[in-house]
Design an enzyme around this catalytic site. Sequence first.
Site, PDB file in Angstrom:
ATOM      1  N   ASP A 126       0.821  -1.213   0.000  1.00  0.00           N
ATOM      2  CA  ASP A 126       0.000   0.000   0.000  1.00  0.00           C
ATOM      3  C   ASP A 126       0.854   1.262   0.000  1.00  0.00           C
ATOM      4  O   ASP A 126       0.656   2.163  -0.823  1.00  0.00           O
ATOM      5  CB  ASP A 126      -0.946   0.012   1.198  1.00  0.00           C
ATOM      6  N   ARG A 135      -0.310   5.894  17.352  1.00  0.00           N
ATOM      7  CA  ARG A 135      -0.512   6.909  16.314  1.00  0.00           C
ATOM      8  C   ARG A 135      -0.017   8.297  16.696  1.00  0.00           C
ATOM      9  O   ARG A 135       0.545   8.998  15.857  1.00  0.00           O
ATOM     10  CB  ARG A 135      -1.977   6.958  15.899  1.00  0.00           C
ATOM     11  N   ASP A 141      -7.584   5.482  12.203  1.00  0.00           N
ATOM     12  CA  ASP A 141      -6.215   5.974  12.136  1.00  0.00           C
ATOM     13  C   ASP A 141      -6.097   7.284  11.387  1.00  0.00           C
ATOM     14  O   ASP A 141      -5.264   8.132  11.725  1.00  0.00           O
ATOM     15  CB  ASP A 141      -5.299   4.919  11.510  1.00  0.00           C
ATOM     16  N   SER A 157      -5.934  -8.021   7.729  1.00  0.00           N
ATOM     17  CA  SER A 157      -4.817  -7.088   7.849  1.00  0.00           C
ATOM     18  C   SER A 157      -4.305  -7.101   9.282  1.00  0.00           C
ATOM     19  O   SER A 157      -5.061  -7.338  10.229  1.00  0.00           O
ATOM     20  CB  SER A 157      -5.246  -5.675   7.452  1.00  0.00           C
TER      21      SER A 157
END
Length: 409
Positions: free
Chosen positions: A18, A98, A127, A181
Amino acid sequence: MSTKPVKKIVLAYSGGLDTSVILKWLKDAYGAEVVTFTADLGQGEELGPARAKAEAAGIREIYIDDLREEFVRDYCFPMVRANAVYEGQYLLGTSIARPLIAKRLVEIAHETGADAVAHGATGKGNDQVRFELGVAALDPALRVIAPWREWDLNSRTKLIAYAEKHGIAVPSDKRGEAPFSVDANLWHTSSEGKMLEDPAEEAFNEVCLLTRHPEDGPDQPEYVTVGFERGDAVSVNGQALSPAALLTRLNEIGANHGIGRLDLVENRFVGMKSRGIYETPGGTILMAAHRGIEQLTLDRGAMHLKDELMPKYAKLIYEGFWFSPEREMLQAAIDHSQRHVSGEVRLKLYKGNVMVVGRSSPASLYSLAHVTFEEDQVYDQKDAEGFIKLNALRLRLMADRKKRLGEND
């Protein structure tokens, strides 16, 4: 997409399919120079390939930063001091990583003269919010680019076709539909999507990458002692360790016993429910141990107030408000409460379970003289009579009113 010119972009880059596609797309779509930033948060992956892929893509400025100690010391440990748990179960492993990534993105933008940052979070998840709120709090002048909200590569088939067209290597395990994922760091692993999207189907056996199946764990329990100073863990079994080394050690111990598995349907900030499988072995041990030492050292009022504040604190982390003034205010109160939270906690681990079995502290508020069932010289049991009468007074008055008014409920 905004037409405002962008000269230089710092991309949060993993080296996976990605972000490799995003790297090429940013250069084409914006005509800008791209700087890559890869964070080592203890995800257990070799980060050398990320550098090699960035170099192959012609990137001149490549940042690969070991943030493990900072991550545990300045993000995970403050969260542990708060006993932060989202919706009763989730230990916030993705959420807490994050803000650190956002902080470092901003720092690198300043170091390199970039006027934008970019991330690979999708438009459906939390996110994107966490990254962008973090950047907004630290430097609102920076532009944030979220390719998943701009491009038309809205399927894995299109993503792979784009990669092949531009000579971007596509790993064999990325062809076809990925089963799920995974996001990982030193605090936890998180698995979502695809085969996990039916919340009725059991998924532990297929998904768990970090922890042993509890039923396959040792047939004998293991005891572990965690030492604390001012609310932070400082040792395991008497051995002083740095924050990252301590969490790594607890992960190893906990994973062997299948500690910290969670199958959760949670409420995302963006409004939908999602199902995830989480593994947090060391964090689960650490949270239990911290609760254990607080049982001895926190006053009742302080402990109960902390428990009232905790859901708000956890929600702020989950929703991306780490750098908000309200989180900082709560942190100040929480940290003040931890001044005497020092000592040791002994825990018993067995087939997925963590049990506190002992705790000791030089700052303990536990008084054997007061709680003993034997004769004592410090507590007059007759005092309880007046205490109960005063606390019962309002209840008696309400009961009298009900009787006077003829009310039955």
